[in-house]
Design a protein around this motif. Structure first.
Motif, mmCIF file in Angstrom:
data_model
loop_
_atom_site.group_PDB
_atom_site.id
_atom_site.type_symbol
_atom_site.label_atom_id
_atom_site.label_comp_id
_atom_site.label_asym_id
_atom_site.label_seq_id
_atom_site.Cartn_x
_atom_site.Cartn_y
_atom_site.Cartn_z
ATOM 1 N N ASP A 297 1.047 -1.096 0.319
ATOM 2 C CA ASP A 297 0.113 -0.101 -0.134
ATOM 3 C C ASP A 297 0.576 1.403 -0.161
ATOM 4 O OD1 ASP A 297 -2.204 -1.334 -0.187
ATOM 5 O OD2 ASP A 297 -2.788 -1.388 2.650
ATOM 6 N N THR A 298 2.117 0.958 0.289
ATOM 7 C CA THR A 298 2.807 2.578 0.364
ATOM 8 C C THR A 298 4.390 1.648 0.350
ATOM 9 O OG1 THR A 298 2.501 2.748 2.869
ATOM 10 C CG2 THR A 298 1.130 3.890 2.004
ATOM 11 N N PHE A 299 4.623 2.831 0.241
ATOM 12 C CA PHE A 299 6.211 2.443 -0.157
ATOM 13 C C PHE A 299 6.854 2.333 1.816
ATOM 14 C CE2 PHE A 299 11.029 3.752 -0.097
ATOM 15 C CZ PHE A 299 11.510 2.926 -0.954
ATOM 16 N N ALA A 300 8.382 1.387 1.265
ATOM 17 C CA ALA A 300 8.695 0.594 2.538
ATOM 18 C C ALA A 300 9.751 0.090 2.255
ATOM 19 C CB ALA A 300 8.206 -0.371 3.175
ATOM 20 N N ALA A 301 11.138 -0.099 2.693
ATOM 21 C CA ALA A 301 12.581 -0.137 2.349
ATOM 22 C C ALA A 301 13.032 -1.232 3.599
ATOM 23 C CB ALA A 301 13.348 0.466 1.729
ATOM 24 N N PRO A 302 13.408 -2.219 3.423
ATOM 25 C CA PRO A 302 13.282 -2.928 2.378
ATOM 26 C C PRO A 302 12.073 -3.492 2.349
ATOM 27 C CG PRO A 302 14.319 -4.483 4.403
ATOM 28 C CD PRO A 302 14.604 -3.333 4.476
ATOM 29 N N GLY A 303 11.636 -4.184 0.856
ATOM 30 C CA GLY A 303 11.090 -4.718 0.562
ATOM 31 C C GLY A 303 10.450 -6.671 0.540
ATOM 32 N N ASP A 304 9.026 -6.947 0.246
ATOM 33 C CA ASP A 304 9.195 -7.811 0.005
ATOM 34 C C ASP A 304 9.536 -9.315 -1.647
ATOM 35 O OD1 ASP A 304 6.498 -8.008 -0.937
ATOM 36 O OD2 ASP A 304 5.770 -8.546 -0.046
ATOM 37 N N ASP A 305 9.540 -10.330 -1.546
ATOM 38 C CA ASP A 305 9.741 -10.544 -2.923
ATOM 39 C C ASP A 305 9.455 -10.191 -4.558
ATOM 40 O OD1 ASP A 305 12.157 -11.841 -1.472
ATOM 41 O OD2 ASP A 305 11.191 -14.018 -1.537
ATOM 42 N N VAL A 306 7.524 -10.231 -3.453
ATOM 43 C CA VAL A 306 6.675 -9.529 -4.659
ATOM 44 C C VAL A 306 7.335 -8.330 -5.422
ATOM 45 C CG1 VAL A 306 4.264 -9.339 -5.340
ATOM 46 C CG2 VAL A 306 5.175 -11.154 -4.027
ATOM 47 N N GLU A 307 7.387 -7.382 -3.714
ATOM 48 C CA GLU A 307 7.337 -5.669 -4.505
ATOM 49 C C GLU A 307 9.567 -5.808 -4.863
ATOM 50 O OE1 GLU A 307 6.228 -1.688 -2.598
ATOM 51 O OE2 GLU A 307 6.031 -3.922 -3.072
ATOM 52 N N GLN A 308 10.380 -6.545 -4.780
ATOM 53 C CA GLN A 308 11.445 -6.629 -5.888
ATOM 54 C C GLN A 308 11.327 -6.722 -7.322
ATOM 55 O OE1 GLN A 308 15.079 -8.000 -3.909
ATOM 56 N NE2 GLN A 308 14.280 -8.482 -1.479
ATOM 57 N N LEU A 309 10.371 -7.544 -7.197
ATOM 58 C CA LEU A 309 10.468 -7.928 -8.755
ATOM 59 C C LEU A 309 9.521 -7.165 -9.241
ATOM 60 C CD1 LEU A 309 9.681 -10.400 -10.704
ATOM 61 C CD2 LEU A 309 7.646 -11.259 -9.422
ATOM 62 N N MET A 310 8.278 -6.204 -8.909
ATOM 63 C CA MET A 310 7.400 -5.346 -9.459
ATOM 64 C C MET A 310 8.344 -3.897 -9.783
ATOM 65 S SD MET A 310 4.522 -6.934 -10.068
ATOM 66 C CE MET A 310 4.200 -8.131 -9.582
ATOM 67 N N TYR A 311 9.474 -4.160 -8.838
ATOM 68 C CA TYR A 311 10.209 -2.540 -9.158
ATOM 69 C C TYR A 311 10.931 -3.350 -10.432
ATOM 70 C CZ TYR A 311 9.176 1.358 -5.571
ATOM 71 O OH TYR A 311 8.742 1.948 -5.153
ATOM 72 N N GLY A 312 11.905 -4.680 -10.448
ATOM 73 C CA GLY A 312 12.579 -4.849 -10.897
ATOM 74 C C GLY A 312 12.025 -4.437 -13.204
ATOM 75 N N TRP A 313 10.792 -5.609 -12.777
ATOM 76 C CA TRP A 313 9.658 -5.319 -14.541
ATOM 77 C C TRP A 313 9.962 -4.325 -14.887
ATOM 78 C CZ3 TRP A 313 10.934 -9.572 -15.991
ATOM 79 C CH2 TRP A 313 10.856 -10.666 -15.453
ATOM 80 N N SER A 314 9.320 -2.678 -13.754
ATOM 81 C CA SER A 314 9.940 -1.148 -13.550
ATOM 82 C C SER A 314 10.596 -0.703 -14.042
ATOM 83 C CB SER A 314 8.877 -0.546 -12.002
ATOM 84 O OG SER A 314 8.722 0.357 -12.920
ATOM 85 N N ILE A 315 11.806 -0.969 -13.699
ATOM 86 C CA ILE A 315 13.034 -0.145 -13.927
ATOM 87 C C ILE A 315 13.957 -1.078 -15.753
ATOM 88 C CG2 ILE A 315 14.166 0.222 -11.255
ATOM 89 C CD1 ILE A 315 15.771 -1.949 -12.126
ATOM 90 N N THR A 316 13.105 -2.112 -15.977
ATOM 91 C CA THR A 316 13.372 -2.490 -17.499
ATOM 92 C C THR A 316 12.982 -2.781 -18.094
ATOM 93 O OG1 THR A 316 13.063 -4.278 -16.377
ATOM 94 C CG2 THR A 316 15.755 -3.355 -15.952
ATOM 95 N N CYS A 317 11.090 -2.769 -17.952
ATOM 96 C CA CYS A 317 10.035 -2.631 -18.823
ATOM 97 C C CYS A 317 8.970 -1.670 -18.781
ATOM 98 C CB CYS A 317 10.056 -4.229 -18.723
ATOM 99 S SG CYS A 317 8.865 -4.465 -19.851
ATOM 100 N N CYS A 318 8.383 -1.399 -17.450
ATOM 101 C CA CYS A 318 7.695 -0.680 -17.444
ATOM 102 C C CYS A 318 7.308 0.986 -17.442
ATOM 103 C CB CYS A 318 5.824 -1.645 -16.546
ATOM 104 S SG CYS A 318 5.972 -3.404 -16.602
ATOM 105 N N LEU A 319 8.043 1.115 -17.398
ATOM 106 C CA LEU A 319 8.464 2.214 -17.197
ATOM 107 C C LEU A 319 9.190 2.930 -17.884
ATOM 108 C CD1 LEU A 319 8.439 5.233 -15.049
ATOM 109 C CD2 LEU A 319 10.383 4.708 -14.649
#
Length: 368
Positions: A297-319
């Motif tokens: 729901d909100t940004f927090a660090a570190p994040g869980d595996d799903v959060e890491q996966l989604m950021y990984g897709w974001s920085i290389t594809c979706c964004l």
């Protein structure tokens, strides 16, 4: 206690970061090998039975020396087993175990993770373009990412879209179940290869579905998929921008009982326009559904595996894809509920409702 210690009490040591990065390098090599095994047909050939390097090379029209090295890597990495490890190198017989075969070759299994490996490895081909986009603020479009992105994205969602989504998730929502049971009209926005529309039609024979997407090659593939699935008489696909002024939703003939967008709103450069079109397309009493990533729901660090996966897709594809279009809002993969709520309100909805559908990767929203 220093300020740094108070703000980052769990700061990892150099050794811990080094170990993690080294493990990631091994994982990257495994992903690259999986990409080759998929593209060259190695896994599919091994799923039919054990093979020597000579046999694998002959059946896939590849070079024996490369096939041998790939087989040995996969065995050392624990993916394949070897019937006779002490035999001469070209006489060793390699076997794909049942569990690995499901993950790597069963396209309808929920455990079929191979498309994610293909997506990750395929994006590596565009790192130079991504670096340029990071410097300029521009993007790398879906069209530039090409066949790897299209095919792996569709393949990753195919088990869900043909399985639990139409069979379990959608009927669990009473208003949607009523549409499915009475044979209502359904619009699938951002349909890609069409598996969500096809899955709904297969599971609910009374409905008709119109799929819409801006990507021409995806629409052509979706039409072929509908023919092969035997639902082309009830599922139609349209190459159109649903958010454009000339898109669907302008007249009563375009009204639908359910208007859905499955895992695509975060990719849209202009989501408010698309959501407004979805609102116009909905018949009185109809349902507007958005299914998107189940991020925190909100940004927090570190994040869980799903959060890491989604950021990984974001920085290389979706964004990068989103920012490839003029005036893009640049959402990225990590679209949190409040972000969607703001888009929905700007599009004329009163609010969003998070539906009680439990899935590891996806959250279901009704726009009201």
């Amino acid at each position: 206690m220093t300020t740094d210690a108070m703000t980052a009490p769990n700061t990892p040591t150099a050794e811990e970061v080094g170990e993690r990065l080294f493990a990631a390098v091994l994982g990257t090599q495994l992903v690259q090998a999986a990409y080759l095994g998929d593209r060259l047909g190695y896994y599919r050939t091994l799923a039919a039975g054990p093979r020597t390097s000579t046999e694998l090379a002959a059946r896939t029209a590849t070079a024996e020396r490369y096939a041998r090295e790939w087989l040995e890597h996969q065995a050392v990495a624990g993916v394949l087993t070897v019937d006779d490890p002490d035999a001469a190198p070209t006489e060793r017989r390699f076997r794909l175990p049942a569990g690995a075969a499901e993950v790597l070759t069963d396209v309808l299994s929920p455990n079929h993770v191979l498309p994610l490996a293909r997506m990750a490895a395929g994006q590596g081909r565009h790192l130079d373009a991504l670096a340029d986009a990071y410097r300029s603020g521009g993007g790398v479009s879906w069209a530039e990412f090409g066949v790897d992105a299209r095919e792996s994205q569709a393949a990753a969602n195919r088990p869900l879209f043909l399985g639990a989504l139409p069979r379990d998730y959608l009927p669990s929502v009473p208003e949607i179940r009523a549409v499915l049971e009475r044979g209502g009209r359904i619009a699938d926005i951002g349909c890609g290869f069409g598996w969500s529309a096809i899955g709904i039609a297969l599971a609910h024979p009374a409905v008709t579905v119109d799929g819409f997407d801006v990507d021409g090659p995806s629409i052509e593939t979706a039409r072929q998929n509908a023919v092969e699935a035997g639902v082309a008489d009830r599922v139609r696909f349209h190459h159109v921008d649903a958010g454009a002024d000339a898109g669907p939703g302008g007249g009563t003939e375009d009204r639908y009982d359910l208007v859905a967008a499955f895992e695509c709103v975060h990719d849209m450069p202009h989501p408010v326009g698309v959501l407004a079109a979805m609102r116009r397309m909905t018949a009185p009493g109809g349902v507007v559904l958005v299914v998107d990533e189940r991020v925190a729901d909100t940004f927090a660090a570190p994040g869980d595996d799903v959060e890491q996966l989604m950021y990984g897709w974001s920085i290389t594809c979706c964004l990068p894809d989103g920012l490839a279009h003029p005036g893009s809002v640049g959402t990225g993969t990590v679209m949190r509920p409040d972000t969607l709520r703001a888009y929905a309100r700007d599009a004329g909805f009163a609010d969003i409702e998070v539906l009680p559908v439990e899935d590891l990767f996806f959250r279901f929203y009704r726009l009201v």
